[in-house]
Each structure stands twice: as structure tokens, then as C-alpha cells.
Write a protein that holds these residues in place. Structure first.
Motif, PDB file in Angstrom:
ATOM      1  N   PRO A 141      20.756  -6.190  -1.975  1.00 39.70           N
ATOM      2  CA  PRO A 141      21.501  -5.285  -1.080  1.00 39.70           C
ATOM      3  C   PRO A 141      21.565  -3.867  -1.655  1.00 39.70           C
ATOM      4  O   PRO A 141      21.440  -3.667  -2.861  1.00 39.70           O
ATOM      5  CB  PRO A 141      22.883  -5.932  -1.007  1.00 39.70           C
ATOM      6  N   ASP A 142      21.753  -2.909  -0.754  1.00 39.00           N
ATOM      7  CA  ASP A 142      21.966  -1.545  -1.209  1.00 39.00           C
ATOM      8  C   ASP A 142      23.226  -1.501  -2.071  1.00 39.00           C
ATOM      9  O   ASP A 142      24.169  -2.270  -1.882  1.00 39.00           O
ATOM     10  CB  ASP A 142      22.157  -0.612  -0.009  1.00 39.00           C
ATOM     11  N   ARG A 143      23.243  -0.570  -2.985  1.00 38.50           N
ATOM     12  CA  ARG A 143      24.362  -0.536  -3.923  1.00 38.50           C
ATOM     13  C   ARG A 143      25.694  -0.320  -3.213  1.00 38.50           C
ATOM     14  O   ARG A 143      26.699  -0.903  -3.562  1.00 38.50           O
ATOM     15  CB  ARG A 143      24.120   0.585  -4.942  1.00 38.50           C
ATOM     16  N   HIS A 144      25.713   0.524  -2.186  1.00 32.21           N
ATOM     17  CA  HIS A 144      26.967   0.782  -1.487  1.00 32.21           C
ATOM     18  C   HIS A 144      27.410  -0.400  -0.653  1.00 32.21           C
ATOM     19  O   HIS A 144      28.554  -0.461  -0.199  1.00 32.21           O
ATOM     20  CB  HIS A 144      26.825   2.020  -0.580  1.00 32.21           C
ATOM     21  N   ALA A 145      26.496  -1.395  -0.418  1.00 28.66           N
ATOM     22  CA  ALA A 145      26.841  -2.569   0.381  1.00 28.66           C
ATOM     23  C   ALA A 145      27.342  -3.731  -0.453  1.00 28.66           C
ATOM     24  O   ALA A 145      27.737  -4.748   0.080  1.00 28.66           O
ATOM     25  CB  ALA A 145      25.631  -3.022   1.211  1.00 28.66           C
ATOM     26  N   ILE A 146      27.263  -3.592  -1.784  1.00 30.49           N
ATOM     27  CA  ILE A 146      27.677  -4.697  -2.661  1.00 30.49           C
ATOM     28  C   ILE A 146      29.193  -4.804  -2.689  1.00 30.49           C
ATOM     29  O   ILE A 146      29.877  -3.818  -2.834  1.00 30.49           O
ATOM     30  CB  ILE A 146      27.124  -4.473  -4.089  1.00 30.49           C
TER      31      ILE A 146
ATOM     32  N   LEU B 178       2.195  -9.770  -3.239  1.00 33.85           N
ATOM     33  CA  LEU B 178       3.471  -9.128  -3.507  1.00 33.85           C
ATOM     34  C   LEU B 178       3.774  -8.198  -2.346  1.00 33.85           C
ATOM     35  O   LEU B 178       2.954  -7.337  -2.001  1.00 33.85           O
ATOM     36  CB  LEU B 178       3.431  -8.324  -4.810  1.00 33.85           C
ATOM     37  N   ALA B 179       4.941  -8.362  -1.737  1.00 33.08           N
ATOM     38  CA  ALA B 179       5.295  -7.540  -0.588  1.00 33.08           C
ATOM     39  C   ALA B 179       6.761  -7.135  -0.680  1.00 33.08           C
ATOM     40  O   ALA B 179       7.562  -7.800  -1.344  1.00 33.08           O
ATOM     41  CB  ALA B 179       5.035  -8.295   0.722  1.00 33.08           C
ATOM     42  N   ALA B 180       7.093  -6.034  -0.024  1.00 30.76           N
ATOM     43  CA  ALA B 180       8.471  -5.541   0.023  1.00 30.76           C
ATOM     44  C   ALA B 180       8.742  -5.020   1.419  1.00 30.76           C
ATOM     45  O   ALA B 180       7.865  -4.446   2.074  1.00 30.76           O
ATOM     46  CB  ALA B 180       8.701  -4.452  -1.015  1.00 30.76           C
ATOM     47  N   GLU B 181       9.979  -5.241   1.872  1.00 34.98           N
ATOM     48  CA  GLU B 181      10.355  -4.821   3.219  1.00 34.98           C
ATOM     49  C   GLU B 181      11.739  -4.192   3.172  1.00 34.98           C
ATOM     50  O   GLU B 181      12.674  -4.770   2.593  1.00 34.98           O
ATOM     51  CB  GLU B 181      10.340  -6.024   4.164  1.00 34.98           C
ATOM     52  N   ARG B 182      11.854  -3.031   3.776  1.00 34.02           N
ATOM     53  CA  ARG B 182      13.127  -2.323   3.826  1.00 34.02           C
ATOM     54  C   ARG B 182      13.901  -2.769   5.054  1.00 34.02           C
ATOM     55  O   ARG B 182      13.401  -2.688   6.188  1.00 34.02           O
ATOM     56  CB  ARG B 182      12.878  -0.814   3.881  1.00 34.02           C
ATOM     57  N   MET B 183      15.128  -3.276   4.846  1.00 37.34           N
ATOM     58  CA  MET B 183      15.969  -3.721   5.939  1.00 37.34           C
ATOM     59  C   MET B 183      17.150  -2.758   6.090  1.00 37.34           C
ATOM     60  O   MET B 183      17.214  -1.722   5.420  1.00 37.34           O
ATOM     61  CB  MET B 183      16.431  -5.156   5.710  1.00 37.34           C
ATOM     62  N   VAL B 184      18.102  -3.087   6.963  1.00 39.52           N
ATOM     63  CA  VAL B 184      19.203  -2.165   7.269  1.00 39.52           C
ATOM     64  C   VAL B 184      20.035  -1.869   6.039  1.00 39.52           C
ATOM     65  O   VAL B 184      20.297  -0.714   5.702  1.00 39.52           O
ATOM     66  CB  VAL B 184      20.085  -2.750   8.394  1.00 39.52           C
ATOM     67  N   SER B 185      20.465  -2.895   5.344  1.00 38.02           N
ATOM     68  CA  SER B 185      21.344  -2.692   4.191  1.00 38.02           C
ATOM     69  C   SER B 185      20.829  -3.405   2.947  1.00 38.02           C
ATOM     70  O   SER B 185      21.594  -3.670   2.021  1.00 38.02           O
ATOM     71  CB  SER B 185      22.754  -3.195   4.509  1.00 38.02           C
ATOM     72  N   ALA B 186      19.544  -3.726   2.909  1.00 36.65           N
ATOM     73  CA  ALA B 186      19.002  -4.453   1.762  1.00 36.65           C
ATOM     74  C   ALA B 186      17.491  -4.258   1.710  1.00 36.65           C
ATOM     75  O   ALA B 186      16.868  -3.773   2.654  1.00 36.65           O
ATOM     76  CB  ALA B 186      19.348  -5.941   1.836  1.00 36.65           C
ATOM     77  N   THR B 187      16.922  -4.620   0.569  1.00 37.55           N
ATOM     78  CA  THR B 187      15.477  -4.605   0.375  1.00 37.55           C
ATOM     79  C   THR B 187      15.032  -6.029   0.055  1.00 37.55           C
ATOM     80  O   THR B 187      15.615  -6.686  -0.814  1.00 37.55           O
ATOM     81  CB  THR B 187      15.081  -3.665  -0.769  1.00 37.55           C
ATOM     82  N   THR B 188      14.023  -6.496   0.772  1.00 36.34           N
ATOM     83  CA  THR B 188      13.519  -7.855   0.576  1.00 36.34           C
ATOM     84  C   THR B 188      12.184  -7.812  -0.159  1.00 36.34           C
ATOM     85  O   THR B 188      11.279  -7.070   0.227  1.00 36.34           O
ATOM     86  CB  THR B 188      13.340  -8.580   1.916  1.00 36.34           C
ATOM     87  N   ILE B 189      12.077  -8.587  -1.229  1.00 36.26           N
ATOM     88  CA  ILE B 189      10.846  -8.709  -2.008  1.00 36.26           C
ATOM     89  C   ILE B 189      10.305 -10.117  -1.805  1.00 36.26           C
ATOM     90  O   ILE B 189      11.048 -11.100  -1.937  1.00 36.26           O
ATOM     91  CB  ILE B 189      11.115  -8.436  -3.497  1.00 36.26           C
ATOM     92  N   MET B 190       9.012 -10.209  -1.490  1.00 36.50           N
ATOM     93  CA  MET B 190       8.387 -11.507  -1.236  1.00 36.50           C
ATOM     94  C   MET B 190       7.189 -11.700  -2.161  1.00 36.50           C
ATOM     95  O   MET B 190       6.347 -10.797  -2.281  1.00 36.50           O
ATOM     96  CB  MET B 190       7.946 -11.613   0.217  1.00 36.50           C
ATOM     97  N   VAL B 191       7.134 -12.851  -2.819  1.00 37.04           N
ATOM     98  CA  VAL B 191       6.015 -13.209  -3.694  1.00 37.04           C
ATOM     99  C   VAL B 191       5.462 -14.533  -3.185  1.00 37.04           C
ATOM    100  O   VAL B 191       6.169 -15.549  -3.181  1.00 37.04           O
ATOM    101  CB  VAL B 191       6.455 -13.328  -5.170  1.00 37.04           C
TER     102      VAL B 191
ATOM    103  N   GLY C  25       0.800  -1.216   0.000  1.00 39.17           N
ATOM    104  CA  GLY C  25       0.000   0.000   0.000  1.00 39.17           C
ATOM    105  C   GLY C  25       0.831   1.263   0.000  1.00 39.17           C
ATOM    106  O   GLY C  25       0.330   2.344  -0.316  1.00 39.17           O
ATOM    107  N   GLU C  26       2.118   1.170   0.367  1.00 42.06           N
ATOM    108  CA  GLU C  26       2.966   2.343   0.453  1.00 42.06           C
ATOM    109  C   GLU C  26       4.085   2.250  -0.579  1.00 42.06           C
ATOM    110  O   GLU C  26       4.502   1.176  -0.975  1.00 42.06           O
ATOM    111  CB  GLU C  26       3.571   2.456   1.859  1.00 42.06           C
ATOM    112  N   THR C  27       4.547   3.424  -0.981  1.00 45.05           N
ATOM    113  CA  THR C  27       5.664   3.477  -1.923  1.00 45.05           C
ATOM    114  C   THR C  27       6.952   3.091  -1.210  1.00 45.05           C
ATOM    115  O   THR C  27       7.090   3.275   0.000  1.00 45.05           O
ATOM    116  CB  THR C  27       5.813   4.887  -2.512  1.00 45.05           C
ATOM    117  N   MET C  28       7.884   2.539  -1.980  1.00 48.44           N
ATOM    118  CA  MET C  28       9.194   2.157  -1.434  1.00 48.44           C
ATOM    119  C   MET C  28      10.226   2.272  -2.540  1.00 48.44           C
ATOM    120  O   MET C  28      10.141   1.573  -3.559  1.00 48.44           O
ATOM    121  CB  MET C  28       9.165   0.732  -0.871  1.00 48.44           C
TER     122      MET C  28
END
Length: 502
Positions: free
Chosen positions: A497-502, A413-426, A378-381
Motif C-alpha cells: 500500500p501507499d505509505r499514506h494509506a498504511i 516480473l511485473a508491476a501494476e499501479r493501483m489506486v492506493s497500492a502497488t502490486t508486484i507479480m512474479v 518495459g516502463e519505469t514505475m
């Protein structure tokens, strides 16, 4: 067109001469053999003796391992074949007892002859654990069975009993073959233990000489080998842009470097030809498919005339399968391009929610056809990644979920923002993925246990959609796995992962 024989040879000679002239070496062996012989001339007599004994042990191990592998595999295969033939002979005899067909007698005789040939092959192995008299007895009994069936067809039951007795003797052959394998394995282990003990003695006795030779060879050979290894690694990674140069102490290694550089140029040419083929294939496949889809849609909408219920169902099937076929073609092209090109990612920042909604809209027809309820965040990410690759990831995962979801169920379809990564769940509410398949389903062209039964009559997939997903996720430095969903079914989790964490 390049000549595959003359061009490498010319490049080799040119490269070798230019390298020699450039370094101005006074003594330069023509081959690695010459360099090694010069070095080995300094080795003492015990090393030569050790090598000779090592060769003897290796030859003995080779002979024993070949005998174990070749004859062991053959006797196992032949014994299984004998059991199969006996089962077939019993089946033929039973059928003949009911049908009294001459064709069944002929089939029984063919099986008997095949059985006899397998016995001859077993005898040719000359296994001391498998006595010839046992094989001769089976051979005579087999021939007698064929004659008895033709001469006295009323004695089918006695023949079947005889075949059962022969089956037990065939099992004995299997046991004798296993006994041979066990005995040869023990002999092989004993020889290996002797060789290991002798080689350990040689190692500890020749450590001073080995250290000296190592110091010599590291400086002389290590650098060109590192250059060759680096060049092969670049070729394996698909980098054909950098010229391969090998600075070696021998002309032979120089020639190898020149051949590697020729191979680099040849691979670059083939790569371009493959990409051109992919583009042509895309055009050739999608152009007629677009016409089929358009025609199916015209039929379904009733533009060319009103259809009855059965005709409308056929038009619906045509349209749905043409859409699915188009997606399969896209997956094949994406997978081939990814494997051959290994294109670099183009990072940009975009909204995951908008990406989810766009992909759901693209698959609207299939979703509505199965009356599915697709839940999106429901929210933008925002996420920073390659938009095209992320679209491939979500598109394939959603298509997979829709494919296995039961009619009228929910896909999430869900997405979750974590400390250094983004998780997508289907997630879906389908049959789920068995634990033993959760790694293999990401391999190219793998078809899972549910892939053939999920939707009877539907177009079968290619088995590369999830492979494309894994390639795209790994390119981002992320990971993907599958587990059981909370309400039943499968849940695919993608961590970017976030780009700077790769």
C-alpha cells in the motif's frame, strides 16, 4: 554478570518499599490473597456452598477427562502397536519359511515378547469393556506361536493363519477401546451438563453480589493488571527501552512489576548478545565461503589450467551451489535479524524497474545456467517503500521462481499501479503450488511437496525465503498470496500500500 536470584529479589524489595512510601498507604495487604480474603469475607453463605459444589463438579470432570484422555489414548496406542507387532510376526514367519534362519526365530520370539508386554499394559488399564479373559487368550496363543515355530518350522502356513485370526481379535480390542472412549465421553458430557446447569443457577442467584464485587475489584485490581498486560505486550513486541512500573494495591503485584522490569533488562542484554552473535556468524560463514566461490570460479574459468568436460561440470556445480549457499546464509541472517530486531522501515522513493533489473543481474549465472528468459517491465514505475526490504522481497521471489522454473522456460516480473497500492507479480512456468500448501509455504522452515524434487542434486533450501518475504510485506502493511499463473506454474502477488494509506 547479573545474578538471576538475588538481583530480582533486591529490586522487588526496593520497588515495593519505594511504592509504599510514595503513596503513603495506611492499610495495604502484602499479597493478593489478603486482599481477596478481605473482600470474600463479605460474601454470603450461598456463595461458599456454590464454590464447594463447583469444586466437586470440577474435580469430577477432571477425573473423568483424565481417565478418558489417558486411558483412551493408551488403549488406542497399544492396539495399534499390537497390530504392528502382528504384521511383523507374520513377516518374520514368512521369511523363516523361506530362509530357515535361526535369527528370524529369535526376532519372532522378541516380537512375541513385545506383544505379551503390550497385552500386560492393556490389562493394567483395567478397562471394563476389555475383559481379562480376552487378553489371557491372546497371551497364551502368542506364546504358543513362538514355541510352535521353533518346534515345528514346517507349519509356517498354519502359524500365519493363526496370526490372521489374532489380528481379528486385536481389531476387536480396538473396537472395545473405542466403546470405552464413547461411554466415558457420554459420562463426561452428562457431568458437564449437570455442572453447567448448577453454575447457571448460581450465576442468576448471585448477580447482585457479583455486581458489587465487580465494582470493587475493577477499581482496585484493574489498573495494575492493565499495566502488567501493557508491559508484557511491549516485551513481546521487542521494546525493552521503557522501564516497567506497576502501581498496585498489594506488595505482591509490586514485586511482580519489579520482576518484569528485571526480565526486561535481561532480555535487552540477551538481545544485544544475539545480534552480536549474528554479526559474528555472518563473518565466520561468509569469509570461507567467499574463498570457496573464488576458487570454484578460477577452476571454471580455466585460470589454473584447462579442465576437461567432466571437470568443468564439477566446477560449474561447485560455483552454482556456493552461490546458492551464500543466498541461504543471507536468508538465515535476514530472518534472524528480522525476528529479533524488528527494525523500523526506512521509506524512500525509487524505481521498481531498476530494482528488478539489478536483481536479475545478481542472479544472472543461475538464470543463464537454466537458459531462462526473464521478462521485466518495459516502463519505469516509482514506489515509496523500504528499498532494502523490497529488494529482499523481489530477490527471494525471483530466486524461488528460477529454482522451480523448467529449463528454457520464462519467468516474468511485473508491476501494476493501483489506486492506493502497488502490486508486484512474479510468475514462473514450473509445477505450481498445490492449494493445500498455499498458506503453509510462507511458514518458516516449511518444505513444500515440490521442494525436494524440483532439481535433482541441487542444494536444498532452508524453507525461510518465503517467510522472510511475508515478514517484509507485512511490515509494509501489505499482503502476499500465490495462485496459478496464466500459462501454468505459480504466480506470487505482493501488494504494497501507499505509505499514506498504511
Amino acid at each position: 554478570m547479573l545474578c538471576p536470584m538475588s538481583r530480582p529479589a533486591a529490586a522487588t524489595i526496593e520497588h515495593a518499599h519505594s511504592s509504599r512510601a510514595r503513596r503513603g498507604l495506611i492499610f495495604r495487604p502484602r499479597s493478593i490473597t489478603g486482599l481477596l480474603l478481605t473482600s470474600f469475607g463479605l460474601v454470603a453463605l450461598p456463595l461458599i456452598v456454590a464454590i464447594l459444589f463447583g469444586v466437586v463438579y470440577v474435580d469430577r470432570l477432571t477425573d473423568q477427562s483424565e481417565r478418558l484422555v489417558l486411558q483412551g489414548v493408551e488403549v488406542t496406542r497399544y492396539s495399534k502397536r499390537l497390530s504392528t507387532l502382528l504384521v511383523g510376526m507374520e513377516r518374520s514367519a514368512r521369511q523363516y519359511g523361506v530362509l530357515q534362519s535361526a535369527e528370524l526365530i529369535e526376532r519372532f520370539e522378541r516380537q512375541s515378547r513385545d506383544f505379551d508386554e503390550i497385552l500386560n499394559a492393556l490389562g493394567a488399564l483395567q478397562l471394563d469393556t476389555l475383559p481379562d479373559w480376552n487378553l489371557d487368550t491372546l497371551r497364551r496363543r502368542t506364546r504358543d506361536l513362538a514355541d510352535r515355530l521353533r518346534a515345528r518350522p514346517t507349519e509356517v502356513q498354519s502359524l500365519i493363519d493363526e496370526i490372521g485370526a489374532m489380528q481379528r481379535e486385536t481389531d476387536l480390542i480396538t473396537q472395545q477401546g473405542n466403546l470405552f472412549i464413547d461411554r466415558e465421553l457420554v459420562r463426561l458430557q452428562d457431568t458437564a451438563a449437570d455442572a453447567r446447569f448448577f453454575l447457571l443457577l448460581c450465576v442468576f442467584a448471585l448477580i447482585p453480589g457479583a455486581i458489587a464485587l465487580t465494582a470493587l475489584f475493577v477499581g482496585v485490581i484493574a489498573r495494575p493488571l492493565r499495566q502488567i498486560s501493557s508491559a508484557v505486550t511491549r516485551l513481546g513486541d521487542g521494546d525493552f527501552s521503557q522501564q516497567i512500573k506497576v502501581f498496585a494495591p498489594t506488595a505482591e503485584l509490586d514485586a511482580l512489576g519489579a520482576r518484569l522490569d528485571w526480565m526486561r533488562r535481561r532480555l535487552a542484554t540477551l538481545e544485544n548478545e544475539k545480534q552480536q552473535f549474528i554479526r559474528h556468524m555472518s563473518h565466520e560463514l561468509k569469509t570461507p565461503l567467499a574463498s570457496i566461490r573464488e576458487g570454484a570460479e578460477l577452476l571454471r574459468d580455466g585460470t589454473v589450467g584447462k579442465l576437461n568436460a567432466s571437470q568443468a561440470d564439477v566446477a560449474e556445480i561447485l560455483q552454482q551451489n556456493s552461490l546458492e549457499l551464500a543466498k541461504l546464509i543471507d536468508n538465515l541472517l535476514d530472518f534472524a535479524a528480522w525476528q529479533q530486531q524488528h527494525a523500523k522501515l526506512e521509506y524512500e522513493r525509487f524505481d521498481l524497474k531498476a530494482l528488478f533489473e539489478a536483481i536479475v543481474a545478481r542472479q544472472r549465472l543461475t538464470i543463464e545456467g537454466k537458459e531462462l528468459d526473464v521478462v521485466t517491465p518495459g516502463e519505469t514505475m516509482d514506489i515509496t517503500a523500504d528499498r532494502d526490504r523490497m529488494q529482499l522481497i523481489v530477490d527471494n521471489l525471483l530466486a524461488n521462481a528460477v529454482k522451480f522454473a523448467p529449463t528454457g522456460s520464462t519467468v516474468t516480473l511485473a508491476a501494476e499501479r493501483m489506486v492506493s497500492a502497488t502490486t508486484i507479480m512474479v510468475s514462473d512456468q514450473g509445477p505450481g503450488v498445490p492449494e493445500q500448501e498455499r498458506t503453509a509455504i510462507f511458514d518458516a522452515f516449511y518444505q513444500g511437496a515440490h521442494s525436494q524434487t524440483h532439481a535433482k542434486g541441487a542444494l536444498r533450501g532452508t524453507g525461510i525465503g518465503l517467510s522472510v518475504v511475508r515478514e517484509c510485506v507485512h511490515a509494509h502493511g501489505g499482503r502476499i498470496d500465490v495462485a496459478d499463473a496464466a500459462g501454468g506454474g505459480a504466480q506470487f502477488r505482493v501488494e504494497i500500500p501507499d505509505r499514506h494509506a498504511i
